[in-house]
Each structure stands twice: as C-alpha cells, then as structure tokens.
Motif scaffolding. Structure first.
Motif, PDB file in Angstrom:
ATOM      1  N   SER A 106       0.826  -1.212   0.000  1.00  0.00           N
ATOM      2  CA  SER A 106       0.000   0.000   0.000  1.00  0.00           C
ATOM      3  C   SER A 106       0.855   1.256   0.000  1.00  0.00           C
ATOM      4  O   SER A 106       0.385   2.327  -0.401  1.00  0.00           O
ATOM      5  CB  SER A 106      -0.926  -0.007   1.217  1.00  0.00           C
ATOM      6  OG  SER A 106      -0.172   0.047   2.422  1.00  0.00           O
ATOM      7  N   GLY A 107       2.126   1.139   0.432  1.00  0.00           N
ATOM      8  CA  GLY A 107       3.011   2.298   0.399  1.00  0.00           C
ATOM      9  C   GLY A 107       3.230   2.829  -1.003  1.00  0.00           C
ATOM     10  O   GLY A 107       3.487   4.021  -1.194  1.00  0.00           O
ATOM     11  N   ASN A 108       3.123   1.946  -2.005  1.00  0.00           N
ATOM     12  CA  ASN A 108       3.289   2.373  -3.384  1.00  0.00           C
ATOM     13  C   ASN A 108       2.071   3.113  -3.920  1.00  0.00           C
ATOM     14  O   ASN A 108       2.139   3.723  -4.986  1.00  0.00           O
ATOM     15  CB  ASN A 108       3.558   1.159  -4.281  1.00  0.00           C
ATOM     16  CG  ASN A 108       4.868   0.486  -3.950  1.00  0.00           C
ATOM     17  OD1 ASN A 108       4.939  -0.310  -3.021  1.00  0.00           O
ATOM     18  ND2 ASN A 108       5.913   0.810  -4.680  1.00  0.00           N
ATOM     19  N   LEU A 109       0.962   3.030  -3.200  1.00  0.00           N
ATOM     20  CA  LEU A 109      -0.258   3.728  -3.594  1.00  0.00           C
ATOM     21  C   LEU A 109      -0.632   4.757  -2.539  1.00  0.00           C
ATOM     22  O   LEU A 109      -0.484   5.962  -2.743  1.00  0.00           O
ATOM     23  CB  LEU A 109      -1.393   2.719  -3.794  1.00  0.00           C
ATOM     24  CG  LEU A 109      -1.164   1.648  -4.876  1.00  0.00           C
ATOM     25  CD1 LEU A 109      -2.268   0.602  -4.828  1.00  0.00           C
ATOM     26  CD2 LEU A 109      -1.126   2.281  -6.247  1.00  0.00           C
ATOM     27  N   ALA A 110      -1.090   4.274  -1.388  1.00  0.00           N
ATOM     28  CA  ALA A 110      -1.481   5.194  -0.319  1.00  0.00           C
ATOM     29  C   ALA A 110      -0.297   6.004   0.184  1.00  0.00           C
ATOM     30  O   ALA A 110      -0.421   7.191   0.493  1.00  0.00           O
ATOM     31  CB  ALA A 110      -2.105   4.405   0.839  1.00  0.00           C
ATOM     32  N   GLY A 111       0.883   5.375   0.271  1.00  0.00           N
ATOM     33  CA  GLY A 111       2.066   6.078   0.767  1.00  0.00           C
ATOM     34  C   GLY A 111       2.476   7.221  -0.128  1.00  0.00           C
ATOM     35  O   GLY A 111       2.883   8.288   0.345  1.00  0.00           O
ATOM     36  N   VAL A 112       2.391   7.023  -1.444  1.00  0.00           N
ATOM     37  CA  VAL A 112       2.712   8.101  -2.380  1.00  0.00           C
ATOM     38  C   VAL A 112       1.712   9.234  -2.234  1.00  0.00           C
ATOM     39  O   VAL A 112       2.078  10.414  -2.262  1.00  0.00           O
ATOM     40  CB  VAL A 112       2.720   7.559  -3.828  1.00  0.00           C
ATOM     41  CG1 VAL A 112       2.900   8.697  -4.834  1.00  0.00           C
ATOM     42  CG2 VAL A 112       3.836   6.534  -4.002  1.00  0.00           C
ATOM     43  N   ALA A 113       0.444   8.878  -2.063  1.00  0.00           N
ATOM     44  CA  ALA A 113      -0.585   9.908  -1.865  1.00  0.00           C
ATOM     45  C   ALA A 113      -0.319  10.713  -0.595  1.00  0.00           C
ATOM     46  O   ALA A 113      -0.448  11.947  -0.583  1.00  0.00           O
ATOM     47  CB  ALA A 113      -1.968   9.250  -1.798  1.00  0.00           C
ATOM     48  N   VAL A 114       0.049  10.010   0.484  1.00  0.00           N
ATOM     49  CA  VAL A 114       0.367  10.699   1.741  1.00  0.00           C
ATOM     50  C   VAL A 114       1.569  11.616   1.561  1.00  0.00           C
ATOM     51  O   VAL A 114       1.587  12.754   2.052  1.00  0.00           O
ATOM     52  CB  VAL A 114       0.640   9.669   2.859  1.00  0.00           C
ATOM     53  CG1 VAL A 114       1.202  10.353   4.094  1.00  0.00           C
ATOM     54  CG2 VAL A 114      -0.640   8.921   3.215  1.00  0.00           C
ATOM     55  N   ALA A 115       2.578  11.157   0.831  1.00  0.00           N
ATOM     56  CA  ALA A 115       3.777  11.968   0.608  1.00  0.00           C
ATOM     57  C   ALA A 115       3.459  13.235  -0.154  1.00  0.00           C
ATOM     58  O   ALA A 115       3.913  14.334   0.197  1.00  0.00           O
ATOM     59  CB  ALA A 115       4.826  11.152  -0.152  1.00  0.00           C
ATOM     60  N   ILE A 116       2.667  13.118  -1.209  1.00  0.00           N
ATOM     61  CA  ILE A 116       2.306  14.297  -2.004  1.00  0.00           C
ATOM     62  C   ILE A 116       1.399  15.221  -1.213  1.00  0.00           C
ATOM     63  O   ILE A 116       1.505  16.454  -1.302  1.00  0.00           O
ATOM     64  CB  ILE A 116       1.636  13.857  -3.326  1.00  0.00           C
ATOM     65  CG1 ILE A 116       2.647  13.096  -4.191  1.00  0.00           C
ATOM     66  CG2 ILE A 116       1.089  15.049  -4.094  1.00  0.00           C
ATOM     67  CD1 ILE A 116       2.066  12.509  -5.458  1.00  0.00           C
ATOM     68  N   SER A 117       0.514  14.653  -0.408  1.00  0.00           N
ATOM     69  CA  SER A 117      -0.364  15.472   0.441  1.00  0.00           C
ATOM     70  C   SER A 117       0.447  16.305   1.428  1.00  0.00           C
ATOM     71  O   SER A 117       0.157  17.475   1.662  1.00  0.00           O
ATOM     72  CB  SER A 117      -1.338  14.578   1.213  1.00  0.00           C
ATOM     73  OG  SER A 117      -2.169  13.858   0.347  1.00  0.00           O
ATOM     74  N   ALA A 118       1.461  15.683   2.033  1.00  0.00           N
ATOM     75  CA  ALA A 118       2.238  16.352   3.079  1.00  0.00           C
ATOM     76  C   ALA A 118       3.361  17.226   2.530  1.00  0.00           C
ATOM     77  O   ALA A 118       3.698  18.250   3.124  1.00  0.00           O
ATOM     78  CB  ALA A 118       2.814  15.314   4.038  1.00  0.00           C
ATOM     79  N   GLY A 119       3.961  16.819   1.425  1.00  0.00           N
ATOM     80  CA  GLY A 119       5.138  17.528   0.930  1.00  0.00           C
ATOM     81  C   GLY A 119       5.031  18.103  -0.456  1.00  0.00           C
ATOM     82  O   GLY A 119       5.998  18.680  -0.968  1.00  0.00           O
ATOM     83  N   GLY A 120       3.858  17.940  -1.101  1.00  0.00           N
ATOM     84  CA  GLY A 120       3.690  18.477  -2.439  1.00  0.00           C
ATOM     85  C   GLY A 120       4.343  17.613  -3.497  1.00  0.00           C
ATOM     86  O   GLY A 120       4.933  16.569  -3.195  1.00  0.00           O
ATOM     87  N   PRO A 121       4.269  18.033  -4.753  1.00  0.00           N
ATOM     88  CA  PRO A 121       4.890  17.260  -5.836  1.00  0.00           C
ATOM     89  C   PRO A 121       6.386  17.024  -5.626  1.00  0.00           C
ATOM     90  O   PRO A 121       6.936  16.031  -6.095  1.00  0.00           O
ATOM     91  CB  PRO A 121       4.635  18.130  -7.072  1.00  0.00           C
ATOM     92  CG  PRO A 121       3.457  18.966  -6.719  1.00  0.00           C
ATOM     93  CD  PRO A 121       3.571  19.230  -5.254  1.00  0.00           C
TER      94      PRO A 121
END
Length: 481
Positions: free
Chosen positions: A74-89
């Motif tokens: 899930s890190g490859n899906l949800a984790g990427v979404a969390v990263a972009i949410s918190a740190g932007g593109p």
C-alpha cells in the motif's frame, strides 16, 4: 495519543532519520565505488543469473520477488498519496533521491546478509541483520533487539497498514464493510503463509511480476493519453522539490523540509532500503554467481523497481489528475481512487481497489515470512510459537481495517525508525567488510572470471562465518563469467 505519536515522529524524522539515511547512503555509495551506477548496465545479466537454481536455498530471483512482495504494498499507492499530500509534488523527487542513494545501502545490507547466512534444521539458508549483528559484530544482544523490533513491525504494525488501505479502498469502491474485507484478506493470507518460505517464494516469483505489470500498464496508458501534460508535471516535481514553484508564485506552500521529510519517509517505507527487512529474503538465496555481492546487486534492482518505477507510476496518476495542490487533506488510498476516477471514469476506483488488494496481500505474506525468520534467530521457532505468530498476524490484519489512518501511519513510521537506526548502526560498523566484498567482486569481474567468494582469502572474515556455508561454494574460480 495521536499528538504524542506525532511528537515522536517529528523528533525521529525531523532530523535524526533524514541525516542518518542520507549519510549512510552517501557513505556506502562512496565505499562501494558508486556501485548502484557502476552496475546499472549489468542489471539485465544479474536478473538472468538470478534464475539459476542452486542447492540449499531459493533462487536469487525468488528472493528478489519475495523482497519485492514486501516492498510493493500500500506504500506504493497510499504512501505516495500521503507523501504528495504532506510535501507536495516535490516529495516525489526526494523519493527518487532516497531510492538512488538507498540502492547502495541495500547493496551493503543484502551482501552482508548473504555473507553471514547459515543453514536451518531443514537445510534452508537463513540470515539477515540479526545474524550479521551476532556473527559479524559479535553482538548477539543487538541482534535480539533488532529481531524484536522486526517482529513488532512485520508481525503487527505493517500488516495493519496494508489492511487499512485495503479496507478503505474496497469500502470506497464497493461499499464493503471494513471488517468483511479484513476477514477475507486474513483468511487468504493464512492459507499461503502456512506453506513456509519455499512455498511463498514459488508463488511470489510469478505473482509479483504480474501484479506490478498490471499497475504499470495502466499508468503508462494514462500517461500516454495525457502526454501533453507530462512536461508540466515533471517541471512541478523538480521546482517544488526545492521550493522554487512557491517562491515564483509568491504564495505560501510546501517547504523544502516538508518535501524532503515526506519523500524520505514514504520512499523508505516503500523500498525499505536500510531498514533491515530485505536482507531476510536476500539471505535465503543460494546466490549465483556464488558471491555475497551478487545478491546485493540483484536486490538493488528491487529498490529501483519499487520506488523509481512503481511509486512514480502512482505519483503520475495523482498529479495528472490535479490532486497535488497545496493544503490537500491526507486521504491515502482514496486520493488515488479519486485520481483514477477523474482520469478514467467510475471504474477507476474499483481497479485501484483490486490493485491495492494484490499489493497488500503480497506484502502481508512476505511480512510474515520476515517475522518467522527472526523467530528462528531467537530460537523460538517451535510449533506453538509459530502458530501464535500466525494468529497474531491475521488478527492484526483484521484489526488494521478498523484503525484510523493517521494513527496507523504514525506507528509505522516510529517502528520503521527504530529498525533502521539499529540496522544502519550495524552496517556502518561493518562497512570495512562491505568494502572488501565489493572490491573482491569487482576484482574478479575485471579479471574476466565468474566471481566466487573464497573465505580463505579473508581469514578474519572466514572465522566469523557459519561452517559449510562458503567453503564449498560451487563454481570454477577460473571459469568464464
């Protein structure tokens, strides 16, 4: 409780982990002669060699797929979404950096795991950080500490993260109650994990490539369909990574530290370089050519595949859908589903749900194999304890569907940091051995012979190894590569 966990995360990831990960990656990049760049042209040959079966262990390809099963979750899906949410593109850029640097760290830890492996009671190779801490450093207490951290992480917390993403995805797409999805996922996982490491490896050697190819095909098709937007997306990733985008626009946005922290956090959770998990799979292989560094090179492919390829595929879908704007709430897997809906239609949510089920299932199974491996190190691998671990694993899968997303991710970050600090300390102390292994492998390659590790050349290392592991390594030392 969430506030306390958030405080611990800020302490660990605000400074300690970022510097430690970056520093360790740079150090091993230097000590191994930039191994991740030097051997990138050899990845194809390494994959071909990884298919060669040898007695006493898994093939290198089976070990790679088992480690990828744990990585690709899930890190490859949800984790990427969390990263972009918190740190932007810009977080995507720092995920790439964490992968490229982490490849050298992965080479180091997986080579060490191969070197210090030993046979279990059934003749299967076993090893990992706990073993090289005990044998290489002579610090069994450190190995015990790491094994306990790993049991908590891979037997409990990380499976909750995977199940949480599955429950949210299926509920969003099909209105399936979280408890039902948890029970189904736990039942399927139990049917597989009772087959043991060899059974799991045989399944994952075809399951992982198929599920990864399915997600990549969808992402590439979407990118081709929106190819005119790709240059702008790439520019946004680079500009946001250094804060240029917000400075040019004159608005408050993501800071450089937010992008770096989010990128490294989610990148490491995904590719696991330096965490000490992947070496548990790497040690199980009967490496070919018979040299510890050969398995280190194969496992570098896993880091690159996981983060630079799979995570980028997820990031492109999110950013093409326009869901990378500032102050976007953290929604995890549902963010990916909304992105797919906007790009492909209503069926996109169901497709993402299917992908996350496949990703999470493979991770849960591989996570259990890692946990069971460390029961063996702790000498607790009797029938009763193995079944306790199995029941705990499936129970946490069910419980994970009922937990809130922020708490799950915060717990995962904390235990990940504890594992990484212990493991990175060990491999940094063993860096002279890593340097020796990399140099020995490169020397033989330059001579035009197939690399074979001979412990008689290195008596200080040889006396630390398990009897019969490398003394009878197959292969002609004078043969062709």
């Amino acid at each position: 409780m969430p506030d306390f966990l958030s405080f611990i995360n800020d302490v660990l990831w605000g400074s300690v982990m970022i510097y430690l990960l970056f520093g360790a990656g740079c150090w091993f990049t230097y000590r191994t002669g930039f191994v991740q760049f030097r051997y990138i042209r050899q990845f194809g040959k390494s994959l071909k060699n990884s298919l060669t079966p040898q007695p006493g262990g898994l093939t290198s390809f089976q070990a790679l797929c088992t480690s990828l099963a744990a990585r690709i979750g899930s890190g490859n899906l949800a984790g990427v979404a969390v990263a972009i949410s918190a740190g932007g593109p810009g977080a995507v850029f720092w995920m790439w950096v964490s992968a490229l640097i982490g490849m050298a760290t992965s080479f180091a830890e997986c080579s060490l795991a191969q070197l210090y492996k030993e046979h279990d009671s059934k003749g299967q190779f076993r090893g990992g950080p706990a073993w090289y801490m005990a044998r290489g450093l002579g610090m069994r207490w450190m190995g015990v500490l790491f094994a306990v951290f790993l049991l908590i992480a891979y037997g409990i917390i990380f499976n909750s993260v995977q199940a949480n993403s599955v429950a949210r995805a299926l509920n969003f797409a099909f209105d399936i109650p979280p408890l039902y999805s948890g029970l189904l996922l736990a039942s399927l996982a139990l049917l597989v994990i009772i087959r043991g490491i060899k059974g799991v490896a045989r399944l994952m050697q075809w399951f992982v490539p198929v599920m990864a190819l399915l997600w990549l095909t969808a992402s590439v098709a979407i990118c081709v369909w929106h190819i005119d937007q790709l240059p702008g997306i790439i520019a946004a990733i680079v500009k946001s990574a250094f804060g240029w985008q917000e400075a040019t626009a004159g608005v408050a946005g993501y800071t450089l530290s937010q992008a770096i922290t989010s990128g490294f956090q989610r990148g490491m959770f995904s590719n696991e370089a330096g965490m000490g998990s992947t070496p548990n799979a790497a040690a199980a292989a009967a490496s070919w050519p018979p040299h510890p560094a050969a398995q280190g090179i194969v496992q570098m492919i896993g880091v690159f595949t996981d983060t630079v390829i799979i995570c980028t595929a997820s990031a492109m879908i999110i950013l093409l859908a326009g869901h990378g704007s500032a102050y976007m709430p953290t929604e995890g897997i549902q963010l990916v589903q909304r992105a797919m809906i906007s790009l492909t239609g209503e069926w996109g949510a169901g497709f993402v749900a299917l992908i996350v089920v496949l990703f999470a299932f493979s991770s849960i199974v591989a996570n259990y194999i890692y946990a069971e491996n460390n029961l063996i190190f702790l000498q607790l691998d009797n029938v009763r304890n193995v079944w306790i671990l199995r029941m705990t694993t499936v129970s946490m899968v069910v419980l994970g569907t009922l937990l809130s997303l922020p708490v799950v991710w915060q717990l995962a970050d904390i235990i990940m940091a504890c594992m990484a600090i212990t493991n990175l300390t060990a491999i940094l102390l063993l860096s002279p051995v890593v340097y020796t292994l990399a140099g020995d492998y490169l020397r033989q390659r330059k001579l035009g012979v197939r690399p074979v590790f001979d412990p008689l050349r290195y008596p200080d290392i040889g006396q630390q190894l398990a009897p019969g592991t490398w003394e009878d390594a197959p292969g002609d030392r004078d043969g062709a590569r």
